[in-house]
Structure formats: C-alpha cells, structure tokens
Enzyme design. Structure first.
Site, PDB file in Angstrom:
ATOM      1  N   ASP A  49      -7.525  -4.264  -5.698  1.00 54.03           N
ATOM      2  CA  ASP A  49      -8.615  -4.123  -5.189  1.00 54.03           C
ATOM      3  C   ASP A  49      -8.471  -2.323  -5.113  1.00 54.03           C
ATOM      4  O   ASP A  49      -7.717  -1.808  -3.938  1.00 54.03           O
ATOM      5  CB  ASP A  49      -9.246  -4.342  -3.723  1.00 54.03           C
ATOM      6  CG  ASP A  49     -10.430  -3.957  -3.262  1.00 54.03           C
ATOM      7  OD1 ASP A  49     -11.149  -3.522  -4.248  1.00 54.03           O
ATOM      8  OD2 ASP A  49     -11.055  -3.873  -2.078  1.00 54.03           O
ATOM      9  N   ASP A  77       1.181  -1.101  -0.215  1.00 56.74           N
ATOM     10  CA  ASP A  77       0.115   0.018   0.413  1.00 56.74           C
ATOM     11  C   ASP A  77       0.664   1.187  -0.101  1.00 56.74           C
ATOM     12  O   ASP A  77       2.024   1.383   0.814  1.00 56.74           O
ATOM     13  CB  ASP A  77      -0.635   0.284   0.968  1.00 56.74           C
ATOM     14  CG  ASP A  77      -1.931   0.457   0.753  1.00 56.74           C
ATOM     15  OD1 ASP A  77      -2.892   0.563   0.634  1.00 56.74           O
ATOM     16  OD2 ASP A  77      -1.695   2.183   1.126  1.00 56.74           O
ATOM     17  N   ASP A  89       4.380   2.049  -3.844  1.00 55.95           N
ATOM     18  CA  ASP A  89       3.404   2.536  -5.008  1.00 55.95           C
ATOM     19  C   ASP A  89       3.094   1.528  -5.631  1.00 55.95           C
ATOM     20  O   ASP A  89       3.864   0.468  -6.642  1.00 55.95           O
ATOM     21  CB  ASP A  89       4.554   3.263  -6.002  1.00 55.95           C
ATOM     22  CG  ASP A  89       2.965   4.202  -6.861  1.00 55.95           C
ATOM     23  OD1 ASP A  89       1.861   2.862  -7.155  1.00 55.95           O
ATOM     24  OD2 ASP A  89       3.769   5.351  -8.303  1.00 55.95           O
ATOM     25  N   CYS A 107     -14.939  -0.121  -5.149  1.00 53.01           N
ATOM     26  CA  CYS A 107     -16.590   0.053  -4.762  1.00 53.01           C
ATOM     27  C   CYS A 107     -16.781   1.770  -5.350  1.00 53.01           C
ATOM     28  O   CYS A 107     -17.850   1.949  -4.805  1.00 53.01           O
ATOM     29  CB  CYS A 107     -15.692  -0.012  -3.050  1.00 53.01           C
ATOM     30  SG  CYS A 107     -15.185   0.964  -2.806  1.00 53.01           S
TER      31      CYS A 107
END
Length: 382
Positions: A255, A166, A194, A317
């Site tokens: 994700d 992350d 990154d 999402c």
C-alpha cells in the site's frame, strides 16, 4: 495523455465500467463546483489526470468506517448506545460498519477498550483481496499506522504471522501502539526499514532479545525489530521458527506512499496547512516523479519476497494513472513471472474497473469510501 473524466453510463458487469467524455464536460463540472476552495493549479492537476473534481464535494456524505474486533459482535448494541449512533453493517465487506461522517471514535469507550478500530472500507477491501487464511505468513511492506496489520491478524486467527515494515520510525511506533492496544503483538514483528530493500533474512538472537524501547533506539543496524516482552527462551524459539518461515510468504501488501489525492479529507487539510503545501506535496513534478520511482521499487521488492503461487496486492490512495495503472503495466512488462489476477472477492463491491483489466478503483462518489486503486498479482513458477 489527453485529459478525460469519468462519465455516468455503465456497462453491465460485476464491476462498473465507465465511458470517458471530453474536456467540455470536465469544464462544465468544474463550473458547477466553482464554489469549492480548490486552487486553479489543483483543478488543472485533476483535469490532466482525468479525476472528477466533484468527488471533493462528497466528504460531508462519505461515512466513516470501523472494523469490529472478532468476538465483540454481541456487544454491538451496547457500543451503539455508548456512541449514540447506529453502526450500519457494510454488506459487501464482513466485519465492517459505517458511521455518520461527523462521529469521532477516538473518545469512545469501545475504541479505548479495543473493540473497534478505524479503517476505511476501501483499505479493508485491499486486505480482503489477499485472501488471507489462518496459518498464512503475510508481509505488509508499508505497515504504518497499523489498521491494515490489525485486520490481517484478525483474519489469521490464532495461527500464522504478519511482518510489518515502515521507513518512518514514529509511524511504526504508532503501529506498535495499536497492536499492543488490541493485544495482537505476539504474532507480528515490526521493522523500521526501507521497504524497497527490506529482506526477510534470519533475525539475530541479540536483536530478538531487545525490549520494545531499545529496539527503536539503536540506529546502526539495517533493520530494527520490535518484539513483545516474552521470556528469552521463548523469543529464541520464535526467532528460529521465523527463520524457517522467511521463504514462505504467501501474501504481500504494498500500500504504497502516494500523493493521497484520492482522500478527500486529506486534501481538505490543505485549507489549514496552506495551498503552497499542496503544491509541494501533490502537484510538484519532481515530487510525483520521485513517488513513482519509489512505488515501482516497493512493488518489485514485495514481489521478490513473495513465494511462488503467492499473492501480492498493490494499492495507493491516489486516483492518478501514473501512480497506478502505469506502475502496474511497467512492472508486468519487466516480470515474466508476474500475472495480474481477477479480484474475485470484488463481486458486489461498489467500485469501478481501472484503465487496465482486472484492476479496481474506489472513489467517494461511486463507492462512498476514500479513493483507492487496487491490483492483485500472483507469482508464477519460472
């Protein structure tokens, strides 16, 4: 693209296909929910992207979800008694339970003792689509805050490994905390990096020997790794073993960062943050354009790191076409070795098909989950 809205006429298949109706129906739906405190600019955004605005009325009936840590099944009744609510088994997703939406789990003894953790069922479905088996080596390219990493490690059992990446240092620190809480850190390495440029290059021994704290202090190195406190010789052996595994990634989860418009609870936060913040984070064209560039780069790099025959799941999402189907179609056109896969695990899942075959969409109305787009790709030999 002309705006559309999902209607309610199903075509009988294992995932629900929905017919599209025009703007008149969209406007009538908006009239019916005109009492919602949503600004006109956001309603226009929903119309342009074919998102049914009535999903934002579903938050009071959309349950919360938890995953029960493997081995704690016998304690379910005790957990229910302590939390003073029934944990309802999610029949379509093993290990998951639903709770009433007003239940807070953070103060419960079960949560504090590491027996349950919160993760939306749609996110769990994205992890399930990877078909993780014991012994696999898995990469989560956008790992924070860590619930999906925990689920991956649960599925791996006592073998295999997870690498979590992350770009946000504070978010990865939260991921590290949850792994320590559930005693899962020994088979997971975390990198502040990154995700668009991360590479599984061999890890230097001096990096491996750092402690938890110091691994997050030095900002000069390209990647910053956290490892558990184990004897130096053991960490050195583990580092050499990971070098051999660096080209054996059989599953990658991307994700990706997105506008989060599929999360009703996230959108509701703007009532407190202010709708101007919504304009900047969700509606601003420059912001959304930069996100789609980022999403495509993450997908490209995740696929580059995947071994031949491995599986990659791309999810967001967001419910917008630009951040989902458009990204997948663009990626497939430029990668001849990438092939979209049917998500066989989705048999019985309460979701809709996406705008391109073999992709899936979850939303609060259809799925009783947060909104999520899921696509699965495999790497072919070239």
């Amino acid at each position: 693209m002309e705006g559309f809205v999902y209607g309610f006429q199903r075509v009988p298949e294992h995932c629900h296909r929905w017919r599209f109706f025009g703007k008149n129906l969209f406007r009538s739906v908006m009239d019916e929910i005109s009492n919602l405190p949503l600004p006109e600019a956001f309603l226009n955004f929903l119309e342009e992207n074919g998102i049914d605005p009535s999903i934002y009325t579903a938050s009071d009936s959309t349950p919360r979800y938890v995953r029960l840590k493997p081995g704690c099944e016998a304690e379910l009744e005790e957990i229910e008694a302590e939390m003073k609510c029934k944990l309802r088994k999610v029949d379509w997703l093993p290990g998951f339970y639903s709770l009433p939406p007003d239940i807070q789990i953070a103060n419960s003894k079960a949560y504090q003792d590491g027996k349950i953790y919160g993760i939306d069922a749609a996110s769990g479905a994205a992890v399930s689509a990877l078909k993780i088996s014991p012994g696999d080596h898995v990469l989560d390219l956008c790992a924070a805050p860590g619930a999906k990493v925990c689920m991956m490690l649960d599925l791996l059992g006592d073998s295999g490994s997870v690498t979590g990446v992350d770009v946000a240092r504070h978010r990865l620190a939260a991921c590290r905390t949850i792994l320590q809480k559930y005693s899962l850190g020994d088979r997971c390495r975390l990198f502040v990096a990154d995700g668009t440029t991360f590479s599984l290059a061999p890890v230097r021994v001096d990096s491996v020997s750092r402690s938890c704290e110091s691994a997050f202090e030095d900002k000069d190195d390209k990647f910053r790794e956290w490892t558990s406190r184990r004897p130096w010789k053991e960490r050195k052996r583990a580092a050499k073993a990971r070098e051999a595994k660096s080209s054996q990634l059989v599953a990658v989860l991307v994700d990706a960062e997105c506008t989060h418009d599929g999360s009703v609870r996230h959108i509701q936060k703007f009532e407190h943050w202010g709708w101007r913040t919504l304009q900047r984070r969700v509606l601003d064209a420059e912001r959304t354009d930069s996100l789609t560039v980022l999403q495509l780069k993450l997908l490209r790099n995740g696929f580059r790191l995947l071994k031949v025959g491995g599986l990659l799941v791309y999810s967001t999402c967001s419910l917008t076409v630009a951040q989902n189907e458009d990204i997948v179609e663009h990626f497939l056109k430029e990668n001849a070795s990438a092939e979209l896969q049917e998500i066989d695990e989705a048999e019985g899942w309460p979701c809709k098909c996406g705008r391109i075959p073999k992709t899936l969409r979850f939303d609060p109305l259809t799925s009783q989950t947060s909104g999520l787009f899921v696509a699965k790709v495999t790497k072919l030999a070239t």
